[in-house]
Each structure stands twice: as C-alpha cells, then as structure tokens.
Motif scaffolding. Structure first.
Motif, PDB file in Angstrom:
ATOM      1  N   TYR A 154     -15.359   1.389  -6.897  1.00  0.00           N
ATOM      2  CA  TYR A 154     -14.985   0.348  -5.938  1.00  0.00           C
ATOM      3  C   TYR A 154     -15.540  -1.042  -6.286  1.00  0.00           C
ATOM      4  CZ  TYR A 154     -13.877  -1.818  -1.477  1.00  0.00           C
ATOM      5  OH  TYR A 154     -13.379  -2.660  -0.509  1.00  0.00           O
ATOM      6  N   HIS A 195      -8.290   9.528   3.654  1.00  0.00           N
ATOM      7  CA  HIS A 195      -8.034  10.362   2.478  1.00  0.00           C
ATOM      8  C   HIS A 195      -8.868  11.635   2.562  1.00  0.00           C
ATOM      9  CE1 HIS A 195      -7.800  11.602  -1.725  1.00  0.00           C
ATOM     10  NE2 HIS A 195      -6.796  10.754  -1.866  1.00  0.00           N
ATOM     11  N   TYR A 224      -5.392  -2.211  -4.892  1.00  0.00           N
ATOM     12  CA  TYR A 224      -4.208  -1.361  -5.069  1.00  0.00           C
ATOM     13  C   TYR A 224      -4.295  -0.500  -6.334  1.00  0.00           C
ATOM     14  CZ  TYR A 224      -2.326  -4.289  -1.361  1.00  0.00           C
ATOM     15  OH  TYR A 224      -2.136  -4.938  -0.173  1.00  0.00           O
ATOM     16  N   LEU A 266      -7.287   3.367   5.262  1.00  0.00           N
ATOM     17  CA  LEU A 266      -6.758   4.413   4.401  1.00  0.00           C
ATOM     18  C   LEU A 266      -7.619   5.642   4.664  1.00  0.00           C
ATOM     19  CD1 LEU A 266      -5.494   4.284   0.866  1.00  0.00           C
ATOM     20  CD2 LEU A 266      -7.324   5.878   1.331  1.00  0.00           C
ATOM     21  N   ILE A 312      -6.607   2.391  -5.640  1.00  0.00           N
ATOM     22  CA  ILE A 312      -5.949   3.343  -4.742  1.00  0.00           C
ATOM     23  C   ILE A 312      -4.904   4.153  -5.507  1.00  0.00           C
ATOM     24  CG2 ILE A 312      -4.438   3.538  -2.717  1.00  0.00           C
ATOM     25  CD1 ILE A 312      -6.091   1.077  -1.617  1.00  0.00           C
ATOM     26  N   PHE A 314     -15.181   7.334  -6.449  1.00  0.00           N
ATOM     27  CA  PHE A 314     -14.629   6.193  -5.725  1.00  0.00           C
ATOM     28  C   PHE A 314     -15.711   5.158  -5.424  1.00  0.00           C
ATOM     29  CE2 PHE A 314     -13.104   3.810  -2.092  1.00  0.00           C
ATOM     30  CZ  PHE A 314     -11.816   3.487  -2.505  1.00  0.00           C
ATOM     31  N   ILE A 371      -2.208   5.963   6.186  1.00  0.00           N
ATOM     32  CA  ILE A 371      -2.535   4.542   6.223  1.00  0.00           C
ATOM     33  C   ILE A 371      -2.153   4.012   7.600  1.00  0.00           C
ATOM     34  CG2 ILE A 371      -2.471   4.054   3.757  1.00  0.00           C
ATOM     35  CD1 ILE A 371       0.419   3.038   4.080  1.00  0.00           C
ATOM     36  N   THR A 397       2.419   1.684  -3.400  1.00  0.00           N
ATOM     37  CA  THR A 397       1.383   2.140  -4.334  1.00  0.00           C
ATOM     38  C   THR A 397       1.152   3.638  -4.181  1.00  0.00           C
ATOM     39  OG1 THR A 397       0.296  -0.027  -4.325  1.00  0.00           O
ATOM     40  CG2 THR A 397      -1.051   1.866  -4.991  1.00  0.00           C
ATOM     41  N   ILE A 398       1.020   4.085  -2.957  1.00  0.00           N
ATOM     42  CA  ILE A 398       0.770   5.508  -2.703  1.00  0.00           C
ATOM     43  C   ILE A 398       1.963   6.345  -3.146  1.00  0.00           C
ATOM     44  CG2 ILE A 398       0.432   7.237  -0.882  1.00  0.00           C
ATOM     45  CD1 ILE A 398      -1.219   4.985   0.592  1.00  0.00           C
ATOM     46  N   LEU A 448       0.841  -1.195   0.000  1.00  0.00           N
ATOM     47  CA  LEU A 448       0.000   0.000   0.000  1.00  0.00           C
ATOM     48  C   LEU A 448       0.879   1.250   0.000  1.00  0.00           C
ATOM     49  CD1 LEU A 448      -2.937   0.880   0.042  1.00  0.00           C
ATOM     50  CD2 LEU A 448      -2.922   0.600   2.525  1.00  0.00           C
ATOM     51  N   LEU A 483      -6.818   6.743  -7.304  1.00  0.00           N
ATOM     52  CA  LEU A 483      -7.278   7.748  -6.354  1.00  0.00           C
ATOM     53  C   LEU A 483      -6.146   8.716  -6.004  1.00  0.00           C
ATOM     54  CD1 LEU A 483      -9.340   8.895  -4.325  1.00  0.00           C
ATOM     55  CD2 LEU A 483      -8.554   7.133  -2.708  1.00  0.00           C
ATOM     56  N   CYS A 484      -4.959   8.190  -5.805  1.00  0.00           N
ATOM     57  CA  CYS A 484      -3.809   9.031  -5.466  1.00  0.00           C
ATOM     58  C   CYS A 484      -3.521  10.074  -6.540  1.00  0.00           C
ATOM     59  CB  CYS A 484      -2.556   8.176  -5.261  1.00  0.00           C
ATOM     60  SG  CYS A 484      -2.581   7.207  -3.754  1.00  0.00           S
TER      61      CYS A 484
END
Length: 155
Positions: free
Chosen positions: A101, A84, A126, A82, A129, A97, A73, A29-30, A26, A132-133
């Motif tokens: 999802y 946000h 992932y 998470l 996410i 989102f 996180i 990924t972020i 995670l 989303l980032c």
C-alpha cells in the motif's frame, strides 16, 4: 450511506458526480481483474462480487439463500469502501497488501479487518486493487471458506 438499487449501474447513478467516476473506475478495475467465476451483483446494499449458487450451491453459511460474498464496494458518507474477504481471511494477503500500500499511496492506510476506506478519492490505488483482485481464485477462496466453516461447525 445506503442506496436502493437493483443493479450496479443503478447504484452508481445515485451517487454524487465525483463519486460516480471513482466508483465506476473501481468497478471496471475489479471486473477486469477478478478471476473467472466471481459474479457481480447488488448484495447488502452495495455492489458485490460473489461466488454464485451455480458454483457453490450451499451459499453463504449465515444465509444459504444468498450467494457466497467475496468482495464489495460502497460509497459511504465520508469515504469509498472496499470490502475484501480474502484480506480478512488470509494473513499472507493482508501482510502483502499492507506492505504494498505505501508504495502506491502517500496517505496512511485506513482499514478494518476486511474493509479498506478511501477518504481521498484521488488516492485510490487502482493498480494495487487490480493486483489484489488477481490474488485469489474462486477455487482458492472456496477451499479456505469450506475449511473455516467446517471448523466453526465443530465448535
């Protein structure tokens, strides 16, 4: 659960082995998808992603000594969370989102205003996410934040 750590690596090293792998993935990924300007840190006992003082010297309105939080996180007792602020502050991103999802995960979305809870580690989306980032730049976040704080101070 609260972990005492001075670095993201220190935080992750304290977790149970199955959580370490998921949290590291995670985190990767972020970090690989957040727009330039956000900075990784430990904040509020979690791995956090903030707008640093060098970009926004005013800091967080509730505690100006702290950088402006954006995303975090954490490994909680029964889930990985998470947090946000973009989802919390943007109805359009929240709607996006919530619509996306179910295309990535078969389990029901478990979330609060800005917290997404993943009870099944194997179901963490992932790719979603990562997307989303990329949705909010530091500049976009600051514009929205400054506007909202301005509205609060007028009340």
């Amino acid at each position: 659960m609260k972990y005492e750590a001075n670095s993201p690596e220190g935080y992750i090293s304290q977790l149970p082995e199955d959580r370490q792998e998921a949290m590291e993935r995670l985190r990767t990924t972020i970090k690989g998808n957040l727009p330039e300007g956000f900075e990784e840190t430990i904040a509020y006992g979690m791995i956090g992603y903030v707008v640093p003082h060098r970009i926004y010297p005013s800091g967080y309105h509730a505690n100006p000594k702290e950088p402006l939080p954006f995303m975090s996180i954490a490994s909680q007792k029964n889930f990985i969370a998470l947090y946000h602020m973009g989802i919390y502050g943007s109805p359009a991103i929240l709607a996006w989102f919530q619509e996306e999802y179910p295309k990535h995960v078969t389990t029901k979305l478990d979330m609060g205003k800005g917290c997404i809870r993943f009870k099944k580690i194997a179901s963490i989306p992932y790719d979603l996410i990562a997307e989303l980032c990329r949705k909010i730049t530091v500049e976009d976040y600051l514009k929205k934040y400054v506007f909202e704080v301005g509205k609060m101070s007028k009340k």
